[in-house]
Motif scaffolding. Structure first.
Motif, PDB file in Angstrom:
ATOM      1  N   VAL A 137      25.851 -28.834  15.260  1.00  0.00           N
ATOM      2  CA  VAL A 137      24.971 -29.796  14.618  1.00  0.00           C
ATOM      3  C   VAL A 137      24.582 -29.300  13.230  1.00  0.00           C
ATOM      4  CG1 VAL A 137      22.899 -28.776  15.654  1.00  0.00           C
ATOM      5  CG2 VAL A 137      22.841 -31.141  14.890  1.00  0.00           C
ATOM      6  N   THR A 138      24.488 -30.241  12.282  1.00  0.00           N
ATOM      7  CA  THR A 138      24.092 -29.921  10.911  1.00  0.00           C
ATOM      8  C   THR A 138      22.997 -30.889  10.485  1.00  0.00           C
ATOM      9  OG1 THR A 138      26.321 -29.154  10.346  1.00  0.00           O
ATOM     10  CG2 THR A 138      24.865 -29.758   8.510  1.00  0.00           C
ATOM     11  N   PHE A 139      21.961 -30.361   9.839  1.00  0.00           N
ATOM     12  CA  PHE A 139      20.875 -31.191   9.310  1.00  0.00           C
ATOM     13  C   PHE A 139      20.924 -31.121   7.782  1.00  0.00           C
ATOM     14  CE2 PHE A 139      19.497 -29.814  13.515  1.00  0.00           C
ATOM     15  CZ  PHE A 139      19.006 -30.982  14.078  1.00  0.00           C
ATOM     16  N   LEU A 140      21.295 -32.224   7.144  1.00  0.00           N
ATOM     17  CA  LEU A 140      21.418 -32.241   5.692  1.00  0.00           C
ATOM     18  C   LEU A 140      20.124 -32.635   4.986  1.00  0.00           C
ATOM     19  CD1 LEU A 140      24.932 -33.848   5.042  1.00  0.00           C
ATOM     20  CD2 LEU A 140      24.303 -31.423   5.111  1.00  0.00           C
ATOM     21  N   GLY A 141      19.163 -33.201   5.729  1.00  0.00           N
ATOM     22  CA  GLY A 141      17.950 -33.684   5.096  1.00  0.00           C
ATOM     23  C   GLY A 141      18.218 -34.974   4.333  1.00  0.00           C
ATOM     24  N   ALA A 142      17.255 -35.377   3.517  1.00  0.00           N
ATOM     25  CA  ALA A 142      17.402 -36.614   2.741  1.00  0.00           C
ATOM     26  C   ALA A 142      18.466 -36.438   1.668  1.00  0.00           C
ATOM     27  CB  ALA A 142      16.067 -36.994   2.113  1.00  0.00           C
ATOM     28  N   ARG A 143      19.309 -37.441   1.512  1.00  0.00           N
ATOM     29  CA  ARG A 143      20.362 -37.418   0.498  1.00  0.00           C
ATOM     30  C   ARG A 143      20.426 -38.768  -0.211  1.00  0.00           C
ATOM     31  NH1 ARG A 143      24.040 -32.955   1.227  1.00  0.00           N
ATOM     32  NH2 ARG A 143      25.169 -33.903  -0.529  1.00  0.00           N
TER      33      ARG A 143
END
Length: 365
Positions: free
Chosen positions: A251-257
């Motif tokens: 799992v990867t959390f990129l945050g707001a983009r």
């Protein structure tokens, strides 16, 4: 023609993206002068200013129910409308929808309201549903049209507030095209299935359940990876929960983009599990990129995702998600075809011109 667009928060999200594209589109295609009114500075105000759109901040326009702030906001909006003298007020989001419509009425200006999903929709706690149903019954009398972003929402309003039936219309969310889309010729079914989720980390979105189902899928030996794009009040809690489940490598959390249109073609599948929805723009963004969609069968989702053709609809209890993963992993040809179908569906139904024409012709004039 001058139109004042009122929305409570300027943060990047589906409703804000909708307002931005609407203001930009009517300005370019219909020579309408948009004016933006919102509660504070943020993504939307920045984008509006880049287009040269007049912007006004009403600090008392806040999301939470607050008699003091709400009264002040109403007075401030009335005063502002008297100054800028718009021909029409177009309100978005629940709080701005109430305050904006009342202020417009007091100033003898016509108004329109877009409901980006009703606060009394299925899945919302019953006490809250009753309160908002009562409020919308009153506020609906103050405007000339109520735009629902899905037939599901229109039918819900017909059921809950039938007094407003003559004002209700459906206009699906649509978005402009981009040059970024999935290159399916490079898809390798032997590699890890890359899944993307674009969502605000809030009780509406089932992020925790998504993580739990991912954990179960990994235990069953499925080769998948989920990337979350977005943030919100539950972001840190869900990052911690993923660590507790020991699924960090999957799992990867990129945050707001702000570059979602560039990111999505890098993935194979779009996933959105929700407790309730109106008509999610994130799903249309995925279809524009050419991705098959797996989404909860709530709200107006089925009006975008055709089960078995452009993706899969999952029951509210998420009971078929793991079987869907299994099917995807073992039917690569059909999976690729669904991605191509999703792109064609976007081109035929959800390009920005469809939305602009429908709103201008059916709500503004």
């Amino acid at each position: 023609m001058k139109i004042a667009y009122i929305i409570t928060l300027p943060d990047l999200g589906g409703a804000q993206s909708h307002v931005y594209e609407l203001m930009k589109g009517v300005r370019l295609s219909y020579q309408i002068e948009p004016v933006l009114i919102t509660g504070r500075e943020g993504w939307l105000t920045q984008r509006a200013k880049e287009l040269g759109i007049e912007t006004h901040i009403i600090p008392d326009l806040v999301r939470e129910i607050s008699p003091v702030h709400d009264w002040r906001a109403n007075c401030e909006v009335q005063k502002l409308l008297q100054e800028i003298k718009p021909d029409l007020v177009h309100c978005h989001s629940s709080k701005a929808g109430i305050i904006g419509r009342w202020a417009a009425r007091r100033c003898h200006i016509s108004s329109v309201f877009t409901a980006h999903g009703w606060a009394f929709t299925d899945g919302v706690p019953e006490k809250k549903r009753k309160v908002y149903r009562f409020i919308e019954k009153m506020a609906g009398k103050w405007c000339k049209k109520i735009i629902c972003v899905s037939d599901y929402d229109k039918n819900l309003a017909l059921r809950e507030i039938p007094e407003l039936k003559d004002k209700l219309i459906t206009v699906h969310n649509c978005i402009p095209d981009t040059d970024y889309r999935k290159d399916w010729s490079k898809y390798n079914p032997e590699q890890t299935l890359q899944i993307a989720t674009v969502a605000r980390f809030s009780p509406q979105k089932k992020i925790k359940e998504t993580l739990e189902l991912l954990s179960t899928a990994l235990q069953k030996g499925m080769d998948i990876h989920v990337t979350f794009i977005g943030d919100g009040p539950l972001f840190e809690a869900n990052v911690a929960y993923a660590k507790a489940l020991h699924i960090g490598s999957a799992v990867t959390f990129l945050g707001a983009r702000t570059d979602v249109e560039k990111l999505l073609p890098q993935y194979d599948l779009f996933l959105l599990l929700s407790n309730w929805e109106g008509f999610p723009i994130s799903i249309i963004e995925a279809m524009r990129a050419g991705l098959p969609v797996v989404a909860s069968d709530v709200g107006g989702v089925k009006e975008a995702v055709v089960h078995g053709k452009t993706g899969w609809l999952i029951p509210r209890d998420d009971s078929t998600l793991l079987q869907t993963y299994e099917y995807i992993l073992h039917h690569p040809t059909e999976f690729v075809q669904m991605g191509q179908n999703a792109r064609r569906a976007y081109e035929h139904q959800f390009m920005i011109r469809h939305m602009l024409n429908a709103i201008v012709e059916n709500a503004y004039f």
